[in-house]
Design an enzyme around this catalytic site. Structure first.
Site, PDB file in Angstrom:
ATOM      1  N   ASN A 228      -0.699  -1.468   4.413  1.00  0.00           N
ATOM      2  CA  ASN A 228      -0.650  -0.233   3.637  1.00  0.00           C
ATOM      3  C   ASN A 228      -2.042   0.399   3.665  1.00  0.00           C
ATOM      4  OD1 ASN A 228      -0.502   1.739   1.683  1.00  0.00           O
ATOM      5  ND2 ASN A 228      -0.173   0.342  -0.039  1.00  0.00           N
TER       6      ASN A 228
ATOM      7  N   LYS B 165      -3.022   3.147   2.522  1.00  0.00           N
ATOM      8  CA  LYS B 165      -3.294   3.987   1.339  1.00  0.00           C
ATOM      9  C   LYS B 165      -3.918   5.322   1.786  1.00  0.00           C
ATOM     10  CE  LYS B 165      -3.693  -0.197  -1.319  1.00  0.00           C
ATOM     11  NZ  LYS B 165      -4.129  -0.858  -2.524  1.00  0.00           N
TER      12      LYS B 165
ATOM     13  N   HIS C 172       5.199   1.056  -5.292  1.00  0.00           N
ATOM     14  CA  HIS C 172       3.889   0.386  -5.263  1.00  0.00           C
ATOM     15  C   HIS C 172       3.255   0.498  -6.659  1.00  0.00           C
ATOM     16  CE1 HIS C 172      -0.317  -0.431  -4.359  1.00  0.00           C
ATOM     17  NE2 HIS C 172       0.131  -1.079  -3.299  1.00  0.00           N
TER      18      HIS C 172
ATOM     19  N   GLU D 146       0.422   1.255  -7.594  1.00  0.00           N
ATOM     20  CA  GLU D 146      -0.403   2.458  -7.807  1.00  0.00           C
ATOM     21  C   GLU D 146       0.485   3.658  -8.115  1.00  0.00           C
ATOM     22  OE1 GLU D 146      -2.654   2.082  -4.168  1.00  0.00           O
ATOM     23  OE2 GLU D 146      -3.578   0.274  -5.005  1.00  0.00           O
TER      24      GLU D 146
ATOM     25  N   GLU E 209       3.815  -8.199  -5.629  1.00  0.00           N
ATOM     26  CA  GLU E 209       2.392  -7.896  -5.667  1.00  0.00           C
ATOM     27  C   GLU E 209       1.894  -7.949  -7.109  1.00  0.00           C
ATOM     28  OE1 GLU E 209       1.145  -5.465  -2.012  1.00  0.00           O
ATOM     29  OE2 GLU E 209       1.818  -4.048  -3.510  1.00  0.00           O
TER      30      GLU E 209
ATOM     31  N   GLY F  18      -6.445  -5.409  -4.581  1.00  0.00           N
ATOM     32  CA  GLY F  18      -7.755  -4.788  -4.396  1.00  0.00           C
ATOM     33  C   GLY F  18      -8.852  -5.401  -5.239  1.00  0.00           C
TER      34      GLY F  18
ATOM     35  N   SER G 164      -4.778  -8.957  -2.176  1.00  0.00           N
ATOM     36  CA  SER G 164      -5.994  -9.541  -1.594  1.00  0.00           C
ATOM     37  C   SER G 164      -5.717 -10.591  -0.522  1.00  0.00           C
ATOM     38  CB  SER G 164      -6.898 -10.101  -2.702  1.00  0.00           C
ATOM     39  OG  SER G 164      -7.299  -9.062  -3.580  1.00  0.00           O
TER      40      SER G 164
HETATM   41  C1  PEP Z   1      -1.635  -3.315  -1.767  1.00  0.00           C
HETATM   42  O1  PEP Z   1      -2.152  -2.286  -2.144  1.00  0.00           O
HETATM   43  O2  PEP Z   1      -0.415  -3.340  -1.542  1.00  0.00           O
HETATM   44  C2  PEP Z   1      -2.466  -4.493  -1.589  1.00  0.00           C
HETATM   45  C3  PEP Z   1      -1.879  -5.646  -1.520  1.00  0.00           C
HETATM   46  O3  PEP Z   1      -3.827  -4.297  -1.550  1.00  0.00           O
HETATM   47  P1  PEP Z   1      -4.956  -5.417  -1.289  1.00  0.00           P
HETATM   48  O4  PEP Z   1      -4.529  -6.216  -0.092  1.00  0.00           O
HETATM   49  O5  PEP Z   1      -6.200  -4.631  -1.034  1.00  0.00           O
HETATM   50  O6  PEP Z   1      -5.039  -6.250  -2.519  1.00  0.00           O
END
Ligand code: PEP
Length: 251
Positions: free
Chosen positions: A9, A11, A94, A96, A166, A172, A212
């Site tokens: 992703n 973003k 997601h 966000e 997630e 992040g 992460s």
């Molecule tokens: C995400 O935004 O779906 C995500 C998993 O981000 P990150 O890998 O940076 O934690």
């Protein structure tokens, strides 16, 4: 046997030029594995990405869409528009989108139905916040997100969907759920799918972990029984680290 699926992703990152560079590096570094690789660039790079990935094992996804077919929805994009630029997948719900843009489970469910009706595969994201984990309500939160997100979705449709677990506190932040913490929730999600549909259907659904994921922790996370892949944010923006995750995965 479920094949592993690794999705990136991007973003709100990467100009067209940067997208071309990243995709070229990915293509060079990938040597045919049976791991499915999906990239989800920003809308502006989708058409370019679609042309560049032709003939490679990389598939295309978008990061969001609206549930309506067309009309006065300034700034939004429809499922058929995503199809027309070659998308096969779309990330929905997601964290966000939920936290910053106030998307509810019910709204996300409408998007899931629209995506399915246009033959787009939803990557439906679920996951608890740190506060919810500390209050010990992780499973309640995930259950609601999953069951409302999949409301009125048939078992045939569900078999093709990807679920991404997630934990918001791991996105992040550099904090990863331990393989055991992640496996526990993945197993719970599969049990919910079994209760809603059947064991057969539940066994077919790909459940990715996101939060992460990096080359250093990918192998251990993805060796868990119910973790079928990863949804990667930060580490997918550099070819080295995204390829490192793909290569770390034992299929
Ligand atoms: C995400 O935004 O779906 C995500 C998993 O981000 P990150 O890998 O940076 O934690």
């Amino acid at each position: 046997m479920r094949n592993k699926v690794i999705a990136g992703n991007w973003k709100m990152n990467n100009s067209i030029e940067e997208s071309v560079k990243l995709i070229s590096e990915l293509k060079q570094g990938l040597n045919e594995t049976d791991i499915k690789v999906i990239i989800c660039p920003p809308f502006t790079s989708l058409e370019t990405a679609n042309a560049l990935i032709k003939g490679s094992q990389i598939e295309l996804g978008a990061q969001n869409m609206h549930n309506e077919t067309s009309g006065a929805f300034t700034g939004e994009i429809s499922a058929s528009m995503l199809k027309s630029v070659g998308c096969k997948y779309v990330i929905l719900g997601h964290s966000e989108r939920r936290a910053i843009f106030g998307e509810s489970n019910e709204f996300i469910n409408k998007k899931v139905h629209k995506a399915l009706s246009e033959n787009l595969i939803p990557i439906l994201c679920v996951g608890e916040s740190l506060e919810e984990r500390e209050k010990n309500i992780t499973k309640d939160v995930v259950k609601k997100q999953l069951l409302v997100g999949l409301d009125s979705v048939s078992s045939d449709q569900a078999e093709g969907i990807i679920i991404a677990y997630e934990p918001v506190w791991a996105i992040g932040t550099g904090k990863t759920a331990s393989p055991e913490q992640a496996q526990e929730v993945h197993e719970f999600i599969r049990t919910l799918l079994e209760e809603k549909y059947s064991k057969e259907t539940a066994e077919k659904v790909i459940i990715q972990y996101g939060g992460s994921v990096k080359p250093e922790n990918a192998f251990e996370l993805l060796s868990q029984k119910d973790i079928d892949g990863a949804l990667v944010g930060g580490a997918c923006l550099k070819a080295d680290s995204f390829l490192g995750i793909i290569k770390a995965v034992k299929n």
